[in-house]
Design an enzyme around this catalytic site. Structure first.
Site, PDB file in Angstrom:
ATOM      1  CE1 TYR A 306      -3.582  -2.504   0.726  1.00 48.24           C
ATOM      2  CE2 TYR A 306      -2.611  -2.667   3.311  1.00 48.24           C
ATOM      3  CZ  TYR A 306      -3.437  -3.130   2.114  1.00 48.24           C
ATOM      4  OH  TYR A 306      -4.189  -4.030   2.505  1.00 48.24           O
ATOM      5  CB  CYS A 332      15.038 -12.996  -3.623  1.00 45.43           C
ATOM      6  SG  CYS A 332      16.396 -13.659  -2.701  1.00 45.43           S
ATOM      7  CD  GLU A 333       9.146  -9.879  -5.154  1.00 44.90           C
ATOM      8  OE1 GLU A 333       8.749  -9.418  -6.151  1.00 44.90           O
ATOM      9  OE2 GLU A 333       9.345 -11.188  -5.069  1.00 44.90           O
TER      10      GLU A 333
END
Ligand code: PLP
Length: 403
Positions: A306, A332-333
């Site tokens: 958000y 991993c992001e």
């Protein structure tokens, strides 16, 4: 001054239970509930805690112990509420795009149901006729809420039966003998402006005339709590006064009383929650210093989902010289909790606490990257108690076959 856990208490809990760790403070939930009771004193009102915000059975039991009712978003939440000891008459189920079979299950449980589609309303009417009172969730076409993802009442929203289809609702009532007890709206989350609720009341009072058996106007949840420093929440005192006045006037004018229902989630539990994480690595890179912590969007997704702001404190070094940091996760992001945030000097091994972690934090967590979900601890009457164990490898394999 609101009830809060001290840095020292939080550091001690992190040491005892390990990190990442969710900590909830029962008395803070009780305090928020008391604010509501005080603000709505004298009004004909009932509160139903929106269980999806924080669903741990121990939290549900605490909610019950302070005398609050519960609102559910799935029949499983209703089952958990029953398990927590709630009486069916104190459980509300506000459904959204669900199979009729689930509504039938809710009916068998004997709980209040708000139906949000003409299709399910027709099936309910054909099956139960006048025998089981029911609520309808309307879409009031009001734009409100902190951001579009958490706005649910506007004219393009999937939620509720659009107001312009009210004649079809009335035809259904005539055709099947439905007992409409409740009219419901929930326009979104983080609604600061009391006027939005006032408009909701106006819309539902207008429609109320069509429903002679109506007993309840359910205005949903969505009270705003402060997240950023200096922010203010919904003026609950003003809202309480307004609701009392409007409903008294309605009764005077039309000669029948209506009860107001609210379904606060965030308001009750957001500020009662603390999420403690440990700094694994410091990584200077160009202009930025990254503080890499032992958690990520798998445990608290609100900032990435958000764009939400959460206050972060360095509870290991609160007096340290302030510097700018990017607080980032270990997934991993891209999972940034805070960008360019001025914080007391962070050292590897320091504990950071992410505030307002009671609502929609643990509940939205996942096993992404095959990481364990955090433990949860409830502090009540000065005592900390583990209310969920940290996951173990078996938890990642649970349900898988052929292991
Ligand atoms: C999520 C939800 C709530 C609670 O919203 P908050 O912003 O947490 O107060 C209330 N009612 C319904 C129907 C909901 O879906």
């Amino acid at each position: 001054m609101a009830t809060e856990l001290s840095h020292e208490q939080l550091v001690a809990l992190a040491g005892e239970y390990g990190t990442p760790l969710y900590v909830y403070h029962a008395e803070r939930i009780g305090e928020q509930y008391n604010h509501l009771l005080a603000a709505f004193r004298g009004a004909n009102v009932r509160f139903f805690y929106a269980a999806k915000a924080l669903t741990n059975i121990n939290i549900l039991r605490y909610i019950k112990s302070i005398g609050c009712n519960v609102d559910c978003s799935s029949v499983n939440e209703a089952r958990l509420a029953l398990l927590a000891g709630f009486d069916p008459t104190n459980i509300l189920y506000t459904s959204n795009n669900i199979a009729f079979e689930e509504i039938e299950e809710a009916q068998r449980l004997g709980i209040h149901i708000n139906i949000d589609s003409l299709s399910n309303l027709r099936k309910f009417g054909l099956k139960f006729g006048h025998s089981y009172p029911v609520g309808i969730r309307l879409r009031p076409n009001i734009m409100a809420g902190g951001n579009l993802k958490i706005s649910t009442g506007h004219a393009d929203s999937k939620f509720g039966i659009p107001l312009e289809q009210i004649n079809e609702v009335l035809d259904l009532v005539k055709e099947t003998g439905l007992f409409i007890r409740t009219l419901h709206i929930h326009t979104g989350s983080e609604i600061k402006d009391v006027e939005v609720f006032a408009r909701g009341i106006e819309v539902l009072f207008d429609v109320a005339a069509h429903f002679p058996e109506l007993e309840v106007i359910d205005l949903g949840g969505g009270f705003k709590v402060p997240y950023e420093p200096g922010e203010t929440g919904t003026d609950i005192a003003l809202l309480g006064k307004k609701v009392k006045e409007e409903f008294e006037q309605y009764e005077k004018k039309y000669g029948r009383p209506l009860q107001a229902w609210f379904e606060p989630g965030k308001f009750l539990v957001s500020e009662a929650g603390y999420f403690i994480t440990k700094v694994n690595v410091l990584k200077p890179a160009g202009q930025a210093v990254f503080a890499g912590v032992d958690t990520g969007l798998n445990h608290l997704i609100r900032p990435m989902f958000y764009g939400s702001y959460h206050v972060i404190d360095n509870i290991s070094n609160p007096g340290g010289e302030k510097k700018f940091y990017n607080v980032v996760g270990n997934i991993c992001e891209t999972d940034t909790f805070a960008e360019n945030r001025l914080l007391p000097e962070i050292r590897e091994g320091d504990y950071l606490v992410i505030r307002n972690a009671g609502a929609y934090c643990f509940e939205m967590s996942s096993h992404y990257n095959s990481r364990f979900k955090p433990a949860e601890v409830l502090v009540k009457e000065g005592e900390a108690r583990l209310i969920r164990k940290r996951d173990e490898l078996e938890d990642l394999l649970r349900g898988q076959v052929g292991v």
